[in-house]
Design a protein around this motif. Structure first.
Motif, PDB file in Angstrom:
ATOM      1  N   ALA A  83       0.826  -1.218   0.000  1.00 60.92           N
ATOM      2  CA  ALA A  83       0.000   0.000   0.000  1.00 60.92           C
ATOM      3  C   ALA A  83       0.855   1.259   0.000  1.00 60.92           C
ATOM      4  O   ALA A  83       0.554   2.225  -0.720  1.00 60.92           O
ATOM      5  N   VAL A  84       1.924   1.267   0.789  1.00 59.12           N
ATOM      6  CA  VAL A  84       2.829   2.426   0.827  1.00 59.12           C
ATOM      7  C   VAL A  84       3.476   2.618  -0.540  1.00 59.12           C
ATOM      8  O   VAL A  84       3.577   3.743  -1.045  1.00 59.12           O
ATOM      9  N   LEU A  85       3.896   1.530  -1.161  1.00 62.18           N
ATOM     10  CA  LEU A  85       4.540   1.622  -2.479  1.00 62.18           C
ATOM     11  C   LEU A  85       3.549   2.076  -3.554  1.00 62.18           C
ATOM     12  O   LEU A  85       3.912   2.823  -4.458  1.00 62.18           O
ATOM     13  N   ARG A  86       2.305   1.644  -3.448  1.00 62.28           N
ATOM     14  CA  ARG A  86       1.276   2.082  -4.406  1.00 62.28           C
ATOM     15  C   ARG A  86       1.074   3.601  -4.297  1.00 62.28           C
ATOM     16  O   ARG A  86       1.002   4.303  -5.304  1.00 62.28           O
ATOM     17  N   THR A  87       1.020   4.112  -3.076  1.00 59.46           N
ATOM     18  CA  THR A  87       0.885   5.553  -2.856  1.00 59.46           C
ATOM     19  C   THR A  87       2.100   6.300  -3.398  1.00 59.46           C
ATOM     20  O   THR A  87       1.971   7.349  -4.043  1.00 59.46           O
ATOM     21  N   TYR A  88       3.284   5.761  -3.163  1.00 63.22           N
ATOM     22  CA  TYR A  88       4.531   6.363  -3.662  1.00 63.22           C
ATOM     23  C   TYR A  88       4.502   6.440  -5.192  1.00 63.22           C
ATOM     24  O   TYR A  88       4.829   7.468  -5.781  1.00 63.22           O
ATOM     25  N   ALA A  89       4.098   5.357  -5.828  1.00 62.82           N
ATOM     26  CA  ALA A  89       4.031   5.330  -7.297  1.00 62.82           C
ATOM     27  C   ALA A  89       3.054   6.382  -7.820  1.00 62.82           C
ATOM     28  O   ALA A  89       3.365   7.108  -8.774  1.00 62.82           O
ATOM     29  N   LYS A  90       1.893   6.480  -7.190  1.00 65.51           N
ATOM     30  CA  LYS A  90       0.903   7.487  -7.608  1.00 65.51           C
ATOM     31  C   LYS A  90       1.462   8.897  -7.454  1.00 65.51           C
ATOM     32  O   LYS A  90       1.285   9.746  -8.324  1.00 65.51           O
ATOM     33  N   ARG A  91       2.119   9.144  -6.321  1.00 65.95           N
ATOM     34  CA  ARG A  91       2.680  10.469  -6.041  1.00 65.95           C
ATOM     35  C   ARG A  91       3.702  10.872  -7.111  1.00 65.95           C
ATOM     36  O   ARG A  91       3.841  12.041  -7.434  1.00 65.95           O
ATOM     37  N   HIS A  92       4.387   9.896  -7.675  1.00 62.82           N
ATOM     38  CA  HIS A  92       5.410  10.181  -8.690  1.00 62.82           C
ATOM     39  C   HIS A  92       4.883  10.058 -10.125  1.00 62.82           C
ATOM     40  O   HIS A  92       5.666  10.180 -11.072  1.00 62.82           O
ATOM     41  N   GLY A  93       3.604   9.811 -10.302  1.00 63.60           N
ATOM     42  CA  GLY A  93       3.020   9.760 -11.638  1.00 63.60           C
ATOM     43  C   GLY A  93       3.478   8.581 -12.474  1.00 63.60           C
ATOM     44  O   GLY A  93       3.583   8.669 -13.693  1.00 63.60           O
ATOM     45  N   VAL A  94       3.715   7.462 -11.813  1.00 69.83           N
ATOM     46  CA  VAL A  94       4.207   6.259 -12.483  1.00 69.83           C
ATOM     47  C   VAL A  94       3.063   5.535 -13.181  1.00 69.83           C
ATOM     48  O   VAL A  94       1.963   5.421 -12.635  1.00 69.83           O
ATOM     49  N   ASP A  95       3.318   5.028 -14.372  1.00 67.66           N
ATOM     50  CA  ASP A  95       2.370   4.169 -15.081  1.00 67.66           C
ATOM     51  C   ASP A  95       2.661   2.738 -14.641  1.00 67.66           C
ATOM     52  O   ASP A  95       3.663   2.137 -15.059  1.00 67.66           O
ATOM     53  N   LEU A  96       1.802   2.188 -13.800  1.00 67.96           N
ATOM     54  CA  LEU A  96       2.036   0.853 -13.234  1.00 67.96           C
ATOM     55  C   LEU A  96       1.786  -0.280 -14.226  1.00 67.96           C
ATOM     56  O   LEU A  96       2.005  -1.443 -13.902  1.00 67.96           O
ATOM     57  N   ALA A  97       1.376   0.047 -15.453  1.00 69.51           N
ATOM     58  CA  ALA A  97       1.236  -0.992 -16.470  1.00 69.51           C
ATOM     59  C   ALA A  97       2.599  -1.545 -16.879  1.00 69.51           C
ATOM     60  O   ALA A  97       2.701  -2.693 -17.327  1.00 69.51           O
ATOM     61  N   SER A  98       3.651  -0.726 -16.718  1.00 68.74           N
ATOM     62  CA  SER A  98       4.988  -1.185 -17.109  1.00 68.74           C
ATOM     63  C   SER A  98       6.037  -0.888 -16.032  1.00 68.74           C
ATOM     64  O   SER A  98       7.210  -0.714 -16.325  1.00 68.74           O
ATOM     65  N   TRP A  99       5.583  -0.851 -14.773  1.00 68.41           N
ATOM     66  CA  TRP A  99       6.508  -0.582 -13.660  1.00 68.41           C
ATOM     67  C   TRP A  99       5.937  -1.211 -12.408  1.00 68.41           C
ATOM     68  O   TRP A  99       4.746  -1.048 -12.102  1.00 68.41           O
ATOM     69  N   ALA A 100       6.762  -1.933 -11.670  1.00 73.87           N
ATOM     70  CA  ALA A 100       6.337  -2.523 -10.401  1.00 73.87           C
ATOM     71  C   ALA A 100       7.285  -2.091  -9.294  1.00 73.87           C
ATOM     72  O   ALA A 100       8.500  -2.006  -9.491  1.00 73.87           O
ATOM     73  N   PHE A 101       6.699  -1.795  -8.137  1.00 77.53           N
ATOM     74  CA  PHE A 101       7.449  -1.484  -6.927  1.00 77.53           C
ATOM     75  C   PHE A 101       7.363  -2.726  -6.045  1.00 77.53           C
ATOM     76  O   PHE A 101       6.259  -3.194  -5.743  1.00 77.53           O
ATOM     77  N   LEU A 102       8.515  -3.260  -5.665  1.00 75.48           N
ATOM     78  CA  LEU A 102       8.558  -4.579  -5.031  1.00 75.48           C
ATOM     79  C   LEU A 102       9.004  -4.533  -3.581  1.00 75.48           C
ATOM     80  O   LEU A 102       9.896  -3.763  -3.211  1.00 75.48           O
ATOM     81  N   THR A 103       8.398  -5.400  -2.784  1.00 78.71           N
ATOM     82  CA  THR A 103       8.723  -5.543  -1.374  1.00 78.71           C
ATOM     83  C   THR A 103       8.505  -6.996  -0.986  1.00 78.71           C
ATOM     84  O   THR A 103       8.077  -7.820  -1.801  1.00 78.71           O
TER      85      THR A 103
END
Length: 176
Positions: A83-103
């Motif tokens: 959830a924290v990584l999803r928020t971080y990705a949104k804050r940075h305007g990342v397109d999650l269709a071709s980028w994953a934040f992993l933990t």
């Protein structure tokens, strides 16, 4: 940014992404992967790396976005939940269709760091010391470049990614 050519097989791993779904590096075989190590509460090099990668992602053509994938592995798994990584990705305007934040668990993530030669030290609560390394992995799972530094030279990395896309497509090339 320092650009170091490297030739070696990328270590295999499986972690969970910002949606809690498992992502294995081997699942991305056939794509070019830009892999880095960051954490969401970093105020130093991590936002710079993420910003550079966001610019890179936006400069890709729609066709290139199908062939290139970005991975950011946390160096602070105690804080960086999906959830924290999803928020971080949104804050940075990342397109999650071709980028994953992993933990994952501390032990699982530590194994990934070590397999890529990353040393991570918690200096204080919320402050993690780690190198600003980003790896470019080809379609066959071979590391081709390691970029050192917080600001990726977008033009250079984009050229490297595009060069790797065309390798193996020419008749008689080594990768075909």
């Amino acid at each position: 940014m320092v650009r170091q050519p490297i030739e070696g097989k990328a270590p295999e791993f499986t972690l969970v992404n910002q949606s809690g779904q498992p992502v294995a590096l081997s699942d991305l075989r056939g794509k070019i992967v830009l892999l880095t190590f960051t954490y969401s509460s970093c105020t130093g090099v991590c936002p710079l790396i993420t910003r550079s990668m966001t610019v890179l992602q936006r400069r890709l053509t729609p066709e290139e976005r199908q062939k290139i994938f970005f991975l950011s592995v946390t160096v602070d798994p105690e804080v960086d939940s999906p959830a924290v990584l999803r928020t971080y990705a949104k804050r940075h305007g990342v397109d999650l269709a071709s980028w994953a934040f992993l933990t994952e668990s501390s032990m699982a993530v530590r194994e990934v760091w070590q397999s890529f030669g990353i040393t991570v030290n918690e200096r204080a609560k919320g402050i993690v010391d780690h190198p600003g390394w980003t790896f470019l992995i080809d379609r066959k799972g071979m590391i081709r470049y390691r970029y050192l530094g917080g600001v990726l030279e977008v033009k250079t990395v984009l050229e490297d990614m595009r060069k790797l896309q065309t390798q193996g497509l020419r008749v008689g090339s080594i990768d075909s």
